[in-house]
Design an enzyme around this catalytic site. Structure first.
Site, PDB file in Angstrom:
ATOM      1  N   ASP A  70      58.125 -36.609 -37.093  1.00  4.59           N
ATOM      2  CA  ASP A  70      58.335 -36.743 -35.660  1.00  4.59           C
ATOM      3  C   ASP A  70      58.393 -38.219 -35.262  1.00  4.59           C
ATOM      4  O   ASP A  70      59.287 -38.652 -34.522  1.00  4.59           O
ATOM      5  CB  ASP A  70      57.209 -36.028 -34.912  1.00  4.59           C
ATOM      6  N   ARG A 127      45.736 -35.235 -20.524  1.00  6.97           N
ATOM      7  CA  ARG A 127      45.595 -34.116 -21.451  1.00  6.97           C
ATOM      8  C   ARG A 127      44.608 -33.150 -20.821  1.00  6.97           C
ATOM      9  O   ARG A 127      43.494 -33.525 -20.466  1.00  6.97           O
ATOM     10  CB  ARG A 127      45.084 -34.611 -22.799  1.00  6.97           C
ATOM     11  N   ASP A 169      51.765 -41.718 -28.645  1.00  9.99           N
ATOM     12  CA  ASP A 169      52.794 -41.432 -27.635  1.00  9.99           C
ATOM     13  C   ASP A 169      52.572 -42.193 -26.334  1.00  9.99           C
ATOM     14  O   ASP A 169      53.446 -42.201 -25.458  1.00  9.99           O
ATOM     15  CB  ASP A 169      52.828 -39.931 -27.323  1.00  9.99           C
ATOM     16  N   ASP A 180      56.998 -25.371 -25.637  1.00 12.16           N
ATOM     17  CA  ASP A 180      56.297 -26.606 -25.322  1.00 12.16           C
ATOM     18  C   ASP A 180      57.278 -27.706 -24.916  1.00 12.16           C
ATOM     19  O   ASP A 180      57.033 -28.446 -23.955  1.00 12.16           O
ATOM     20  CB  ASP A 180      55.481 -27.060 -26.544  1.00 12.16           C
ATOM     21  N   ASP A 181      58.382 -27.804 -25.642  1.00  7.81           N
ATOM     22  CA  ASP A 181      59.404 -28.811 -25.320  1.00  7.81           C
ATOM     23  C   ASP A 181      60.001 -28.554 -23.940  1.00  7.81           C
ATOM     24  O   ASP A 181      60.235 -29.487 -23.162  1.00  7.81           O
ATOM     25  CB  ASP A 181      60.515 -28.793 -26.373  1.00  7.81           C
ATOM     26  N   LYS A 225      54.604 -29.799 -38.136  1.00  8.87           N
ATOM     27  CA  LYS A 225      53.724 -30.395 -37.135  1.00  8.87           C
ATOM     28  C   LYS A 225      52.973 -29.359 -36.297  1.00  8.87           C
ATOM     29  O   LYS A 225      51.845 -29.601 -35.868  1.00  8.87           O
ATOM     30  CB  LYS A 225      54.535 -31.309 -36.209  1.00  8.87           C
ATOM     31  N   PHE A 266      41.535 -33.506 -33.222  1.00  9.29           N
ATOM     32  CA  PHE A 266      41.833 -34.663 -34.064  1.00  9.29           C
ATOM     33  C   PHE A 266      43.289 -35.085 -33.908  1.00  9.29           C
ATOM     34  O   PHE A 266      43.594 -36.272 -33.684  1.00  9.29           O
ATOM     35  CB  PHE A 266      41.485 -34.304 -35.524  1.00  9.29           C
ATOM     36  N   ASP A 286      47.634 -38.315 -31.439  1.00  2.86           N
ATOM     37  CA  ASP A 286      48.980 -38.146 -30.896  1.00  2.86           C
ATOM     38  C   ASP A 286      49.117 -38.820 -29.533  1.00  2.86           C
ATOM     39  O   ASP A 286      50.126 -39.477 -29.244  1.00  2.86           O
ATOM     40  CB  ASP A 286      49.300 -36.654 -30.793  1.00  2.86           C
TER      41      ASP A 286
END
Length: 415
Positions: free
Chosen positions: A234, A172, A167, A305-306, A262, A158, A163
């Site tokens: 965010d 994905r 974005d 992740d970043d 988040k 979801f 997202d």
């Protein structure tokens, strides 16, 4: 007996070898096991008063770890095998059973957006529950845990569908984002709402008559709210279209708040909290102790992740990073900004948040000048040690293998 155990250990290592992040540690463990086992089982002492040596304790701990790995492999198979049953349950639910066209569409949405990931969040529900119950569970209890694991994966889907639309992401899990399929565009946002509603169909179908129904329901509602707040923070920290980002908003405090809400709550706290409720744990102090470990673990995960968004290999991560183009408040930018001189800050102000290759490369080049990859490695090692100490501190209240399992999956991960 020794040969049987050794076969199990080697078989486990073979099954897990495809997981790159864990392969090296598993192989080292298996290689050293036979010699240790021979020494352990040839011990002449059978006295009740015998104090185990450090080597014997090491064997015991390694044996436990490998058996947990074997159990994890089995749980993963069972988790995937349960998917058709979960889907059948959803399609036959009262809101859908008289709408065949919507049944087909829901199946399409669920198939596309739930499959293909690592399923770590969903399987963590099952693994944590099995550990808390010492693997003494009925088939019905296990199926309920698996169903709720899929509910957690539904929550993940979801958020990801929504997202990706917000974005403007392209891929994905190594395939086009859902909104870029079936000529959907922004209409896909309604599918994200559908995915959220399916969570509560699962919870109701499998838990309605159980004592933990209300606590589990409240957990999903609470975590959904917290994650939505994190998503809002965010988005509000990111620039509006055709505007430069406000770098004054990019602070460690802002970043920590975004990450906590988040990511950490739904990815780390929720699976364990659901498992604890299923296992009959009603002590809110214990839930708080678990939360105090799992939220910092969630920060650790988001920093990874970043970093991977910028420096990861898309063929391994399954997505093309867009944090720089989107002007995101990421760990890299909040780490870099305090190190900037006036010229470097002007460069970031001029290029951060622009959707062109030249600007992205300039920002990445600046990250390299600040040695961000080295700083990341140092952060990862420091965080791992701190979290390991925190896990050790809870060993008298909760099984540490729950938390160690998370660390095993995320430490040194590449995707």
């Amino acid at each position: 007996m020794i040969n049987t155990k050794y076969y199990i250990f080697v078989r486990v290592g073979t099954l897990r070898a495809r997981f790159r992040n864990r392969m090296l540690r598993s192989n080292q463990l298996i290689t050293s096991t036979p010699k240790l086992l021979r020494k352990f089982f040839s011990s002449k002492s059978s006295s009740v008063l015998h104090r185990p040596s450090s080597e014997e304790l090491e064997i015991t701990e390694r044996s436990k770890n490998l058996l947990v790995m074997a159990s994890s492999c089995k749980i993963k198979d069972q988790f995937h095998e349960f998917f058709p049953e979960m889907l059948r349950c959803l399609k036959n639910s009262p809101p859908l059973h008289k709408l065949p066209s919507m049944q087909e569409w829901v199946e399409k949405i669920v198939e596309y957006n739930l499959k293909g990931g690592k399923m770590n969040r969903g399987m963590a529900v099952v693994e944590s529950f099995m550990i808390l119950k010492n693997h003494q569970v009925s088939e019905e209890e296990k199926n309920t845990a698996i169903a709720l694991g899929w509910a957690v994966e539904m929550l993940q889907a979801f958020f990801l569908v929504a997202d990706d639309i917000m974005d403007g992401s392209l891929t994905r899990r190594m395939k086009p984002c859902w909104y870029r399929t079936n000529n959907l565009g922004v209409k896909a946002f309604n599918d994200s709402i559908l995915l959220e509603s399916l969570i509560y169909q699962i919870v109701s179908s499998y838990c309605k008559n159980q004592h933990y129904y209300l606590p589990v329901l409240e957990l999903f509602h609470d975590v959904t709210m917290r994650t939505s707040l994190g998503q809002a923070m965010d988005l509000h920290s990111a620039p509006n279209p055709n505007e430069a980002p406000d770098l004054s908003k990019f602070t460690v405090e802002t970043y920590d708040a975004i990450v906590k809400y988040k990511t950490a709550y739904y990815s780390f706290y929720l699976p364990v909290a659901v498992a604890m409720r299923l296992a009959g744990i009603q002590d809110n102090d214990l839930l708080k102790r678990a939360e105090d470990i799992l939220l910092p673990m969630g920060r650790f995960f988001q920093v990874q992740d970043d970093y991977l968004d910028c420096f990861g290999d898309p063929e391994i991560t399954g997505k093309i990073g867009t944090d720089i183009e989107d002007g995101k408040c990421s760990w890299l930018i909040v780490t870099a900004l305090p190190m900037c001189d006036s010229a470097q800050r002007q460069l970031i102000e001029a290029h951060y948040g622009l959707k062109n290759t030249e600007s992205v490369n300039l920002v990445k080049s600046l990250y390299q000048q600040f040695d961000i990859p080295k700083l990341y490695t140092e952060y990862e090692e420091r965080s791992y040690k701190e979290l390991t100490q925190m896990i050790e501190g809870i060993k008298h209240q909760l099984p540490t293998s729950i938390f160690q399992g998370f660390m095993e999956k995320i430490y040194k991960r590449l995707n």
